[in-house]
Design a protein around this motif. Structure first.
Motif, PDB file in Angstrom:
ATOM      1  N   GLN A 199     -56.498  -7.912  24.624  1.00  0.00           N
ATOM      2  CA  GLN A 199     -57.475  -7.811  23.549  1.00  0.00           C
ATOM      3  C   GLN A 199     -58.006  -6.392  23.450  1.00  0.00           C
ATOM      4  O   GLN A 199     -58.604  -5.871  24.391  1.00  0.00           O
ATOM      5  N   GLN A 200     -57.780  -5.721  22.317  1.00  0.00           N
ATOM      6  CA  GLN A 200     -58.297  -4.386  22.127  1.00  0.00           C
ATOM      7  C   GLN A 200     -59.712  -4.420  21.546  1.00  0.00           C
ATOM      8  O   GLN A 200     -60.132  -5.424  20.958  1.00  0.00           O
ATOM      9  N   SER A 201     -60.430  -3.312  21.672  1.00  0.00           N
ATOM     10  CA  SER A 201     -61.833  -3.270  21.251  1.00  0.00           C
ATOM     11  C   SER A 201     -61.993  -3.392  19.739  1.00  0.00           C
ATOM     12  O   SER A 201     -63.065  -3.781  19.255  1.00  0.00           O
ATOM     13  N   ASP A 202     -60.945  -3.069  18.960  1.00  0.00           N
ATOM     14  CA  ASP A 202     -61.026  -3.174  17.504  1.00  0.00           C
ATOM     15  C   ASP A 202     -60.667  -4.561  16.993  1.00  0.00           C
ATOM     16  O   ASP A 202     -60.582  -4.782  15.780  1.00  0.00           O
ATOM     17  N   GLY A 203     -60.448  -5.512  17.899  1.00  0.00           N
ATOM     18  CA  GLY A 203     -60.113  -6.878  17.506  1.00  0.00           C
ATOM     19  C   GLY A 203     -58.635  -7.164  17.428  1.00  0.00           C
ATOM     20  O   GLY A 203     -58.233  -8.325  17.343  1.00  0.00           O
TER      21      GLY A 203
ATOM     22  N   VAL B 202     -42.740  -6.303  22.658  1.00  0.00           N
ATOM     23  CA  VAL B 202     -44.155  -5.956  22.495  1.00  0.00           C
ATOM     24  C   VAL B 202     -44.479  -5.853  21.009  1.00  0.00           C
ATOM     25  O   VAL B 202     -43.775  -5.170  20.260  1.00  0.00           O
ATOM     26  N   PHE B 203     -45.543  -6.534  20.600  1.00  0.00           N
ATOM     27  CA  PHE B 203     -46.060  -6.406  19.240  1.00  0.00           C
ATOM     28  C   PHE B 203     -47.570  -6.205  19.306  1.00  0.00           C
ATOM     29  O   PHE B 203     -48.231  -6.676  20.240  1.00  0.00           O
ATOM     30  N   ARG B 204     -48.110  -5.534  18.305  1.00  0.00           N
ATOM     31  CA  ARG B 204     -49.560  -5.537  18.133  1.00  0.00           C
ATOM     32  C   ARG B 204     -49.885  -6.264  16.840  1.00  0.00           C
ATOM     33  O   ARG B 204     -49.244  -6.035  15.809  1.00  0.00           O
ATOM     34  N   LEU B 205     -50.890  -7.134  16.915  1.00  0.00           N
ATOM     35  CA  LEU B 205     -51.240  -7.982  15.784  1.00  0.00           C
ATOM     36  C   LEU B 205     -52.638  -7.662  15.297  1.00  0.00           C
ATOM     37  O   LEU B 205     -53.549  -7.382  16.078  1.00  0.00           O
ATOM     38  N   ASN B 206     -52.809  -7.721  13.980  1.00  0.00           N
ATOM     39  CA  ASN B 206     -54.120  -7.584  13.374  1.00  0.00           C
ATOM     40  C   ASN B 206     -54.935  -8.857  13.572  1.00  0.00           C
ATOM     41  O   ASN B 206     -54.436  -9.862  14.085  1.00  0.00           O
ATOM     42  N   ARG B 207     -56.198  -8.834  13.136  1.00  0.00           N
ATOM     43  CA  ARG B 207     -57.090  -9.973  13.360  1.00  0.00           C
ATOM     44  C   ARG B 207     -56.554 -11.265  12.740  1.00  0.00           C
ATOM     45  O   ARG B 207     -56.842 -12.357  13.231  1.00  0.00           O
ATOM     46  N   ASP B 208     -55.774 -11.144  11.666  1.00  0.00           N
ATOM     47  CA  ASP B 208     -55.250 -12.345  11.013  1.00  0.00           C
ATOM     48  C   ASP B 208     -53.908 -12.787  11.579  1.00  0.00           C
ATOM     49  O   ASP B 208     -53.324 -13.767  11.110  1.00  0.00           O
ATOM     50  N   GLY B 209     -53.370 -12.051  12.576  1.00  0.00           N
ATOM     51  CA  GLY B 209     -52.092 -12.405  13.174  1.00  0.00           C
ATOM     52  C   GLY B 209     -50.904 -11.674  12.593  1.00  0.00           C
ATOM     53  O   GLY B 209     -49.786 -11.811  13.104  1.00  0.00           O
ATOM     54  N   SER B 210     -51.115 -10.893  11.537  1.00  0.00           N
ATOM     55  CA  SER B 210     -50.007 -10.114  10.972  1.00  0.00           C
ATOM     56  C   SER B 210     -49.662  -8.953  11.895  1.00  0.00           C
ATOM     57  O   SER B 210     -50.489  -8.473  12.671  1.00  0.00           O
ATOM     58  N   MET B 211     -48.435  -8.468  11.798  1.00  0.00           N
ATOM     59  CA  MET B 211     -47.968  -7.403  12.680  1.00  0.00           C
ATOM     60  C   MET B 211     -48.530  -6.054  12.246  1.00  0.00           C
ATOM     61  O   MET B 211     -48.596  -5.744  11.052  1.00  0.00           O
ATOM     62  N   ASP B 212     -48.926  -5.242  13.215  1.00  0.00           N
ATOM     63  CA  ASP B 212     -49.352  -3.865  12.970  1.00  0.00           C
ATOM     64  C   ASP B 212     -48.125  -2.969  13.131  1.00  0.00           C
ATOM     65  O   ASP B 212     -47.687  -2.708  14.256  1.00  0.00           O
ATOM     66  N   PRO B 213     -47.543  -2.462  12.033  1.00  0.00           N
ATOM     67  CA  PRO B 213     -46.294  -1.687  12.139  1.00  0.00           C
ATOM     68  C   PRO B 213     -46.493  -0.297  12.735  1.00  0.00           C
ATOM     69  O   PRO B 213     -45.503   0.374  13.043  1.00  0.00           O
ATOM     70  N   THR B 214     -47.749   0.149  12.911  1.00  0.00           N
ATOM     71  CA  THR B 214     -47.973   1.484  13.465  1.00  0.00           C
ATOM     72  C   THR B 214     -47.808   1.524  14.974  1.00  0.00           C
ATOM     73  O   THR B 214     -47.809   2.609  15.568  1.00  0.00           O
TER      74      THR B 214
ATOM     75  N   PHE C 269     -51.321  -3.975  31.210  1.00  0.00           N
ATOM     76  CA  PHE C 269     -52.759  -3.962  31.459  1.00  0.00           C
ATOM     77  C   PHE C 269     -53.423  -3.010  30.480  1.00  0.00           C
ATOM     78  O   PHE C 269     -52.900  -1.937  30.192  1.00  0.00           O
ATOM     79  N   LEU C 270     -54.606  -3.403  30.013  1.00  0.00           N
ATOM     80  CA  LEU C 270     -55.356  -2.580  29.077  1.00  0.00           C
ATOM     81  C   LEU C 270     -56.432  -1.812  29.829  1.00  0.00           C
ATOM     82  O   LEU C 270     -57.199  -2.384  30.604  1.00  0.00           O
ATOM     83  N   GLN C 271     -56.509  -0.494  29.598  1.00  0.00           N
ATOM     84  CA  GLN C 271     -57.521   0.330  30.233  1.00  0.00           C
ATOM     85  C   GLN C 271     -58.744   0.485  29.331  1.00  0.00           C
ATOM     86  O   GLN C 271     -58.702   0.199  28.131  1.00  0.00           O
ATOM     87  N   ALA C 272     -59.846   0.947  29.922  1.00  0.00           N
ATOM     88  CA  ALA C 272     -61.117   1.023  29.204  1.00  0.00           C
ATOM     89  C   ALA C 272     -61.044   1.948  27.996  1.00  0.00           C
ATOM     90  O   ALA C 272     -61.743   1.730  26.996  1.00  0.00           O
ATOM     91  N   ASP C 273     -60.203   2.982  28.062  1.00  0.00           N
ATOM     92  CA  ASP C 273     -60.117   3.927  26.952  1.00  0.00           C
ATOM     93  C   ASP C 273     -59.107   3.498  25.896  1.00  0.00           C
ATOM     94  O   ASP C 273     -58.820   4.245  24.958  1.00  0.00           O
ATOM     95  N   GLY C 274     -58.559   2.295  26.032  1.00  0.00           N
ATOM     96  CA  GLY C 274     -57.602   1.778  25.062  1.00  0.00           C
ATOM     97  C   GLY C 274     -56.155   2.010  25.426  1.00  0.00           C
ATOM     98  O   GLY C 274     -55.255   1.482  24.760  1.00  0.00           O
ATOM     99  N   GLY C 275     -55.896   2.820  26.457  1.00  0.00           N
ATOM    100  CA  GLY C 275     -54.520   3.021  26.908  1.00  0.00           C
ATOM    101  C   GLY C 275     -53.934   1.743  27.488  1.00  0.00           C
ATOM    102  O   GLY C 275     -54.661   0.861  27.954  1.00  0.00           O
ATOM    103  N   VAL C 276     -52.621   1.642  27.444  1.00  0.00           N
ATOM    104  CA  VAL C 276     -51.929   0.436  27.913  1.00  0.00           C
ATOM    105  C   VAL C 276     -50.970   0.827  29.034  1.00  0.00           C
ATOM    106  O   VAL C 276     -50.111   1.700  28.853  1.00  0.00           O
ATOM    107  N   LEU C 277     -51.139   0.205  30.191  1.00  0.00           N
ATOM    108  CA  LEU C 277     -50.231   0.428  31.308  1.00  0.00           C
ATOM    109  C   LEU C 277     -49.112  -0.604  31.252  1.00  0.00           C
ATOM    110  O   LEU C 277     -49.368  -1.804  31.141  1.00  0.00           O
TER     111      LEU C 277
END
Length: 222
Positions: free
Chosen positions: A141-145, A169-181, A192-200
């Motif tokens: 879960q990222q801080s931007d939802g 690996v995919f990132r999804l927006n709040r509605d479940g759609s894919m974030d292509p960026t 693992f998600l780090q406090a600054d938003g980085g992903v290990l």
């Protein structure tokens, strides 16, 4: 959560320990019998989410909730019977996880990311059209939802025009759609998600030079 042996019998208990390692007498231990189990996460109100290998008794799901004192919370009624992998718990107690509509491992039903409310109801505003054959992975879960979903096997995303994309690996927006960026090249064993938003990423990932590494860190915009 652990495995304890008494009179040559192994059972799984949920217990709480004091800082010195002794049992907390104010916490009611719950015996899960022979079911392998593990703590899936802690909700903001102190609720303890525990995954077991399969639903037991008259419980509706393999994901169960305990109150902060260790008693079983039967008001927690997940809408789907089998929930797999690491959960992403939100500030309101809701969570996102891989789930499927059948608890029978012999029924080859795909897992899909689903968002649940704190009480286990499905969130109808979240509709992720991603499938995983095993559900062996998790959600961050990222801080931007937004949420990052990852799996050890390849997942498939299908958009409204019936176009397909395969990835681990995919990132999804709040509605479940894919974030292509967000489109990393990775074969994660865990993430693992780090406090600054980085992903290990622990597994295999390619850095910007194209070199494969067994572990790496991704920027949130990668």
């Amino acid at each position: 959560m652990g495995r304890f042996t008494t009179n040559y019998t192994t059972v799984y208990h949920l217990v709480r320990l004091n800082l010195d390692g002794s049992d907390d007498a104010t916490f009611s231990p719950y015996v899960l019998g022979y079911n392998s189990s593990w703590i899936a996460g802690l909700q903001p109100d102190g609720g303890i989410l525990v995954q077991i290998v399969a639903p037991i008794g008259n419980l509706p799901s393999n994901l169960i909730r305990f109150r902060p004192d260790g008693t079983l919370d039967r008001s927690f009624q997940p809408a789907l019977p089998f929930i797999q992998g690491a959960l992403a718990i939100e500030p309101d107690g809701g969570f996102t996880a891989f789930a499927r509509p059948t608890p029978n491992p012999m029924e080859f039903t795909d897992y899909r990311p689903k968002r649940f409310t704190a009480t286990g109801a499905l969130d109808p505003s979240f509709n992720a059209v991603i499938t995983s054959s095993s559900g062996d992975g998790g959600v961050l879960q990222q801080s931007d939802g937004k949420v990052i979903v990852w799996a050890q096997d390849s997942m498939t995303y299908r958009d409204a025009d019936n176009h397909f994309k395969a990835s681990t690996v995919f990132r999804l927006n709040r509605d479940g759609s894919m974030d292509p960026t967000f489109d990393p090249s990775a074969e994660p064993g865990s993430m693992f998600l780090q406090a600054d938003g980085g992903v290990l990423v622990v597994g295999k990932a390619s850095d910007p030079t194209g070199i494969d590494r067994k572990s790496t860190r991704l920027n949130s915009s990668h």
